[in-house]
Design a protein around this motif. Structure first.
Motif, short mmCIF file in Angstrom:
data_model
loop_
_atom_site.label_atom_id
_atom_site.label_comp_id
_atom_site.label_asym_id
_atom_site.label_seq_id
_atom_site.Cartn_x
_atom_site.Cartn_y
_atom_site.Cartn_z
N PRO A 14 69.11 66.60 111.84
CA PRO A 14 70.51 67.03 111.74
C PRO A 14 71.36 66.64 112.95
O PRO A 14 72.55 66.34 112.81
N THR A 64 69.23 71.65 106.82
CA THR A 64 67.83 71.28 107.02
C THR A 64 66.93 72.51 106.92
O THR A 64 65.84 72.47 106.35
N ALA A 102 65.02 69.67 114.96
CA ALA A 102 66.46 69.49 114.82
C ALA A 102 66.92 68.06 115.04
O ALA A 102 68.12 67.76 114.95
N GLY A 133 71.09 72.97 116.74
CA GLY A 133 72.32 72.46 116.16
C GLY A 133 73.55 73.06 116.84
O GLY A 133 74.51 72.34 117.18
N SER A 162 72.16 71.43 110.56
CA SER A 162 70.91 72.11 110.91
C SER A 162 70.59 73.22 109.92
O SER A 162 69.44 73.41 109.53
N THR A 198 65.82 74.87 114.67
CA THR A 198 66.79 73.99 114.02
C THR A 198 68.22 74.51 114.11
O THR A 198 69.12 73.79 114.58
#
Length: 498
Positions: A131, A414, A128, A81, A411, A77
């Motif tokens: 985001p 998240t 990911a 990002g 990200s 993630t």
């Protein structure tokens, strides 16, 4: 594909209608991609009890089908990002969806443990998408559509999980289990095609050099921490493996933080992350992630346990999915309400309202958990609060970071939610393992154990409320995504008319 432009209202009805349709289509495609990815969280739940037999492996080993996805998502993630900010968010969306499809096909073709774990890890690498989708929206949507769209995209994490359970249970109950993964591969392919056709590439990029050392350090620290948290109950919290992993995390993560502060182009800009608004939003996200997962651990078990226990409702997995499915629809509805409240009062108020609603939902469980409709009411109330909160978080993050860091910042947010779910799983596992009752010679979680977990969930929502109170009160109704000829142009038109 060129960045979409927002036509000034009233200048051309036909052009305005076309732009509105384009925006609606883009939001629908991104939200669909988010829902498809979040389906992966509940995809294997209906077949978990059968996996040891299906894969000819022990129950502790087949649990890696869930753990591998969690670990891969935590690592991927923040990395995806940052890569999205550097090289293009749409490009990374497509890479993530390709990994999801590849993982689904590997699982669909597997009949043994190792390919299943590999496939589930590949699916986790797609985490990911949500985001990244939020970041695309900031860059290309008109300012007046941003709050509602990002709220829906953020809530897709919960929507997909809630709606995926009954669908997965239905397929697993009536067809060969491999169909679950063929279906997810099909949905992932469809999402990738739609993203290719509908979603434009953002022109907002940071460029620069990718922080490989920082990504490896973060991966080592996160994997050590999450592996210790998720497997500590099985291995023993005082076992050498668990203590070694915790020690590694304690040593690696601070060292990683020092490195990130000293490098010119860090994977995560910790100075931005330390801003009051971002910091307290992320801390509140951990508490909300905890709250959401605590419910997911308790309510399905109460529904499935035998009626002879005195508190179980004796329902099938398919029935469990159908009972809990309305929660996803409530989240979807509340994301729109969340956006309206954010425009009127600001995202801080929305986040705090969500925390109060979640706490109320958990409190209901302390007195109402003996009928099926009780469970649906609890799930929908908590889902409404989560819809409010998840809708507010992207607005708070985007209001505090530059456009060039949107994907990395979302990200990280998240990831904070994921950390909360991991901690919830570990703590709930400890509580339910210690508070048991004998049923036909087999230990089952006791009713009081469930109530303790739900009380902890209520407490985490109260904690989220307290943390959110420290967020600066700022009005984000005039948020602008500074993409060239996108929402910035719409904002200029709006200012000119004013």
């Amino acid at each position: 594909m060129a960045t979409m432009k927002s036509e000034p209202a009233g200048e051309s009805g036909e052009a305005g209608g076309e732009a509105g349709a384009d925006v609606a289509g883009l939001v629908a495609v991104l939200a669909f991609a988010g829902i498809v990815v979040s389906l992966m969280q509940t995809l294997v739940i209906p077949i978990l009890p059968s996996l040891p037999r299906l894969l000819d492996a022990s129950a502790s080993n087949t649990a890696w089908a869930v753990t591998a996805t969690l670990l891969a998502a935590a690592v991927a993630t923040p990395v995806a990002g940052r890569l999205g900010d550097m090289y293009g968010k749409r490009r990374m969306l497509l890479v993530s969806l390709a990994l999801l499809v590849t993982g689904a096909v590997v699982c669909a073709l597997s009949d043994s443990l190792v390919p299943m774990i590999v496939g589930r890890a590949l699916q986790g690498l797609a985490a990911a998408v949500v985001p990244l989708g939020i970041s695309v929206m900031r860059d290309v949507l008109p300012a007046e559509r941003l709050a509602a769209s990002t709220a829906l995209m953020s809530a897709s994490l919960g929507i997909g999980s809630a709606l995926g359970l009954p669908a997965a249970a239905f397929l697993a109950d009536r067809f060969d289990w491999h169909l679950l993964f063929w279906a997810s591969a099909t949905l992932g392919t469809l999402a990738a095609v739609l993203v290719t056709v509908v979603v434009p590439e953002s022109t907002v990029r940071t460029g620069g050099r990718f922080d490989l050392v920082g990504s490896l350090g973060l991966a080592a620290g996160l994997v050590s921490l999450l592996l210790a948290v998720s497997k500590g109950g099985d291995w023993g919290w005082a076992s050498p493996a668990t203590l070694g992993l915790f020690t590694t995390a304690v040593l690696v993560l601070p060292a990683w933080g020092l490195y990130e502060l000293r490098t010119d182009q860090p994977l995560v800009d910790l100075r931005t992350t330390a801003r009051r608004q971002v910091l307290f939003t992320n801390l509140a996200s951990v508490a909300f992630g905890f709250s959401m997962f605590a419910m997911s651990l308790v309510l399905p078990q109460v529904l499935q346990l035998p009626e002879g226990t005195g508190y179980g409702l004796g329902k099938s997995m398919l029935a469990v999915g159908l009972v809990l499915a309305p929660q996803g629809l409530v989240m979807m509805t509340m994301s729109a309400v969340s956006a309206r409240l954010t425009r009127a009062k600001g995202p801080k108020t929305t986040l705090m309202c969500g925390a109060v609603i979640v706490a109320c939902g958990y409190s209901l469980s302390l007195v109402l958990m003996s009928e099926v409709w009780h469970i649906t009411l609890i799930a929908c109330t908590i889902g409404a609060g989560i819809g409010f909160a998840y809708g507010a978080m992207p607005a708070l993050i985007m209001d505090a970071v530059p456009a060039s860091e949107t994907a990395a910042a979302n990200s990280l947010n998240t990831l904070m939610r994921s950390l909360g779910t991991s901690f919830a799983g570990a703590l709930a596992g400890v509580v339910l393992a210690r508070m048991t009752t004998d049923f036909g010679g087999y230990p089952l979680p006791a009713e009081n154990g469930f109530k303790v977990v739900m009380a902890i969930g209520a407490g985490s929502a109260v904690l989220a409320f307290a943390v959110a109170s420290f967020i600066p009160r700022r009005n984000t109704t005039a948020q602008e995504g500074p993409a060239a000829d996108g929402p910035a142009e719409a904002a200029e038109v709006s200012r000119a008319k004013a």
